[in-house]
Design a protein around this motif. Structure first.
Motif, PDB file in Angstrom:
ATOM      1  N   VAL A   1       0.851  -1.202   0.000  1.00 49.87           N
ATOM      2  CA  VAL A   1       0.000   0.000   0.000  1.00 49.87           C
ATOM      3  C   VAL A   1       0.876   1.238   0.000  1.00 49.87           C
ATOM      4  N   LYS A   2       1.849   1.280   0.899  1.00 49.87           N
ATOM      5  CA  LYS A   2       2.740   2.437   0.992  1.00 49.87           C
ATOM      6  C   LYS A   2       3.482   2.693  -0.314  1.00 49.87           C
ATOM      7  N   THR A   3       4.020   1.643  -0.900  1.00 50.17           N
ATOM      8  CA  THR A   3       4.780   1.792  -2.141  1.00 50.17           C
ATOM      9  C   THR A   3       3.895   2.313  -3.267  1.00 50.17           C
ATOM     10  N   ALA A   4       2.691   1.789  -3.359  1.00 45.49           N
ATOM     11  CA  ALA A   4       1.773   2.250  -4.402  1.00 45.49           C
ATOM     12  C   ALA A   4       1.411   3.717  -4.201  1.00 45.49           C
TER      13      ALA A   4
ATOM     14  N   GLY B   1      -6.666  -6.397   4.967  1.00 48.58           N
ATOM     15  CA  GLY B   1      -5.685  -5.492   5.570  1.00 48.58           C
ATOM     16  C   GLY B   1      -5.311  -4.346   4.653  1.00 48.58           C
ATOM     17  N   ALA B   2      -5.158  -4.631   3.366  1.00 49.25           N
ATOM     18  CA  ALA B   2      -4.825  -3.581   2.391  1.00 49.25           C
ATOM     19  C   ALA B   2      -5.953  -2.562   2.285  1.00 49.25           C
ATOM     20  N   LEU B   3      -7.168  -3.049   2.245  1.00 44.41           N
ATOM     21  CA  LEU B   3      -8.332  -2.167   2.123  1.00 44.41           C
ATOM     22  C   LEU B   3      -8.458  -1.246   3.333  1.00 44.41           C
ATOM     23  N   VAL B   4      -8.345  -1.808   4.528  1.00 41.00           N
ATOM     24  CA  VAL B   4      -8.451  -0.991   5.738  1.00 41.00           C
ATOM     25  C   VAL B   4      -7.289  -0.012   5.824  1.00 41.00           C
ATOM     26  N   CYS B   5      -6.096  -0.453   5.494  1.00 38.46           N
ATOM     27  CA  CYS B   5      -4.922   0.434   5.504  1.00 38.46           C
ATOM     28  C   CYS B   5      -5.150   1.629   4.586  1.00 38.46           C
ATOM     29  N   LEU B   6      -5.615   1.361   3.376  1.00 44.05           N
ATOM     30  CA  LEU B   6      -5.861   2.441   2.419  1.00 44.05           C
ATOM     31  C   LEU B   6      -6.971   3.374   2.897  1.00 44.05           C
ATOM     32  N   LEU B   7      -8.060   2.806   3.416  1.00 42.79           N
ATOM     33  CA  LEU B   7      -9.186   3.629   3.869  1.00 42.79           C
ATOM     34  C   LEU B   7      -8.815   4.528   5.046  1.00 42.79           C
TER      35      LEU B   7
ATOM     36  N   TRP C   1      -5.722   5.754   5.591  1.00 48.88           N
ATOM     37  CA  TRP C   1      -4.496   6.493   5.283  1.00 48.88           C
ATOM     38  C   TRP C   1      -4.627   8.006   5.467  1.00 48.88           C
ATOM     39  N   ASN C   2      -5.634   8.599   4.858  1.00 47.33           N
ATOM     40  CA  ASN C   2      -5.760  10.068   4.890  1.00 47.33           C
ATOM     41  C   ASN C   2      -6.225  10.593   6.242  1.00 47.33           C
ATOM     42  N   THR C   3      -6.953   9.792   7.004  1.00 49.08           N
ATOM     43  CA  THR C   3      -7.436  10.273   8.295  1.00 49.08           C
ATOM     44  C   THR C   3      -6.496   9.963   9.447  1.00 49.08           C
ATOM     45  N   LEU C   4      -5.913   8.778   9.451  1.00 49.82           N
ATOM     46  CA  LEU C   4      -5.088   8.364  10.582  1.00 49.82           C
ATOM     47  C   LEU C   4      -3.592   8.479  10.322  1.00 49.82           C
ATOM     48  N   GLY C   5      -3.211   8.689   9.077  1.00 53.55           N
ATOM     49  CA  GLY C   5      -1.802   8.813   8.744  1.00 53.55           C
ATOM     50  C   GLY C   5      -1.161   7.479   8.405  1.00 53.55           C
ATOM     51  N   GLN C   6       0.020   7.558   7.860  1.00 55.63           N
ATOM     52  CA  GLN C   6       0.735   6.393   7.349  1.00 55.63           C
ATOM     53  C   GLN C   6       1.005   5.337   8.419  1.00 55.63           C
ATOM     54  N   SER C   7       1.642   5.719   9.512  1.00 57.37           N
ATOM     55  CA  SER C   7       2.068   4.737  10.521  1.00 57.37           C
ATOM     56  C   SER C   7       0.894   3.985  11.134  1.00 57.37           C
ATOM     57  N   VAL C   8      -0.104   4.716  11.589  1.00 61.93           N
ATOM     58  CA  VAL C   8      -1.254   4.081  12.238  1.00 61.93           C
ATOM     59  C   VAL C   8      -2.017   3.212  11.238  1.00 61.93           C
ATOM     60  N   SER C   9      -2.170   3.686  10.030  1.00 61.99           N
ATOM     61  CA  SER C   9      -2.884   2.912   9.001  1.00 61.99           C
ATOM     62  C   SER C   9      -2.148   1.613   8.697  1.00 61.99           C
ATOM     63  N   MET C  10      -0.829   1.690   8.593  1.00 58.43           N
ATOM     64  CA  MET C  10      -0.046   0.483   8.327  1.00 58.43           C
ATOM     65  C   MET C  10      -0.114  -0.490   9.508  1.00 58.43           C
ATOM     66  N   GLU C  11      -0.093   0.037  10.717  1.00 61.18           N
ATOM     67  CA  GLU C  11      -0.194  -0.828  11.894  1.00 61.18           C
ATOM     68  C   GLU C  11      -1.552  -1.526  11.952  1.00 61.18           C
ATOM     69  N   ILE C  12      -2.626  -0.782  11.688  1.00 63.62           N
ATOM     70  CA  ILE C  12      -3.966  -1.372  11.702  1.00 63.62           C
ATOM     71  C   ILE C  12      -4.092  -2.419  10.600  1.00 63.62           C
ATOM     72  N   GLY C  13      -3.640  -2.085   9.402  1.00 60.92           N
ATOM     73  CA  GLY C  13      -3.690  -3.038   8.299  1.00 60.92           C
ATOM     74  C   GLY C  13      -2.913  -4.300   8.606  1.00 60.92           C
ATOM     75  N   PHE C  14      -1.731  -4.152   9.193  1.00 64.18           N
ATOM     76  CA  PHE C  14      -0.898  -5.285   9.584  1.00 64.18           C
ATOM     77  C   PHE C  14      -1.632  -6.179  10.580  1.00 64.18           C
ATOM     78  N   VAL C  15      -2.200  -5.573  11.615  1.00 64.18           N
ATOM     79  CA  VAL C  15      -2.907  -6.337  12.650  1.00 64.18           C
ATOM     80  C   VAL C  15      -4.087  -7.094  12.046  1.00 64.18           C
ATOM     81  N   ILE C  16      -4.815  -6.454  11.156  1.00 66.87           N
ATOM     82  CA  ILE C  16      -5.965  -7.118  10.533  1.00 66.87           C
ATOM     83  C   ILE C  16      -5.506  -8.349   9.750  1.00 66.87           C
ATOM     84  N   VAL C  17      -4.457  -8.200   8.961  1.00 70.37           N
ATOM     85  CA  VAL C  17      -3.945  -9.341   8.189  1.00 70.37           C
ATOM     86  C   VAL C  17      -3.549 -10.480   9.125  1.00 70.37           C
ATOM     87  N   VAL C  18      -2.769 -10.177  10.137  1.00 69.29           N
ATOM     88  CA  VAL C  18      -2.250 -11.213  11.036  1.00 69.29           C
ATOM     89  C   VAL C  18      -3.388 -11.888  11.805  1.00 69.29           C
ATOM     90  N   VAL C  19      -4.292 -11.090  12.362  1.00 71.53           N
ATOM     91  CA  VAL C  19      -5.391 -11.669  13.147  1.00 71.53           C
ATOM     92  C   VAL C  19      -6.287 -12.538  12.269  1.00 71.53           C
TER      93      VAL C  19
END
Length: 187
Positions: free
Chosen positions: A88-91, A141-147, A149-167
């Protein structure tokens, strides 16, 4: 496979999805060629894994097998989460922010593409087509991370997306969740 084959499969798994992502995004040469540390780490881990396997072959208890399977599940799930959100970040960094489909597509491809290539090279049916909710966890995880991104910022969005994928991945493995498929007995 011999040690060379194991190294090729390990390297393909680690950088294959990112290489395809970079080519789709027009970032050439792919990052794996610009910074070979990723390839070198993948080869080193492959060699270590090969040596451990050879040394432990025939000496593994059922308990050790379960521990190994658990460690593999957790590390694989974490890798899927990291590669997905990094996709997501790279794109987004490449300027694809206006094309959400492209961002999600390359994020999932970054997460699962190397594993698909590995399975094809090894002559196996790709894991994402037969086991649990693998690619779907990446997609969620990608969808939530992208959604976010603009409100929570890069770091928090990536952390949430990561957690969703893993869980999702861990829950799917624990409860043996799979997508519907036709019964093998039906024609």
């Amino acid at each position: 496979m011999d040690i060379f084959g194991v190294c090729i499969l390990g390297m393909t798994t680690a950088v294959g999805g990112g290489m395809i992502r970079d080519i789709i995004l027009g970032s050439t040469p792919p990052a794996a060629f610009e910074n070979p540390v990723y390839v070198l780490i993948a080869v080193a881990v492959s060699i270590i894994t090969f040596v451990i396997y050879v040394l432990r072959r025939g000496h593994k208890s059922t308990f050790e097998g379960k521990i190994f399977d658990f460690v593999m599940l957790v590390t694989d799930s974490a890798g899927l989460g990291v590669f997905t959100v990094y996709g997501v970040k790279t794109a987004l960094d490449s300027g694809a922010a206006a094309n959400h489909f492209l961002v999600i597509f390359v994020a999932v491809l970054t997460g699962v593409g190397g594993g698909v290539m590995r399975d094809i090279f090894a002559g196996d049916r790709p894991y994402i087509f037969v086991k649990h909710i693998y690619a779907c966890a990446s997609l969620a995880g990608a969808l939530v991370c992208l959604l976010c991104w603009n409100t929570l910022g890069q770091s928090v969005s990536m952390e949430i997306g990561f957690v969703i994928v893993v869980v999702l991945r861990l829950l799917a493995a624990k409860f043996r969740w799979s997508l519907p498929r036709p019964n093998a007995d039906t024609k």
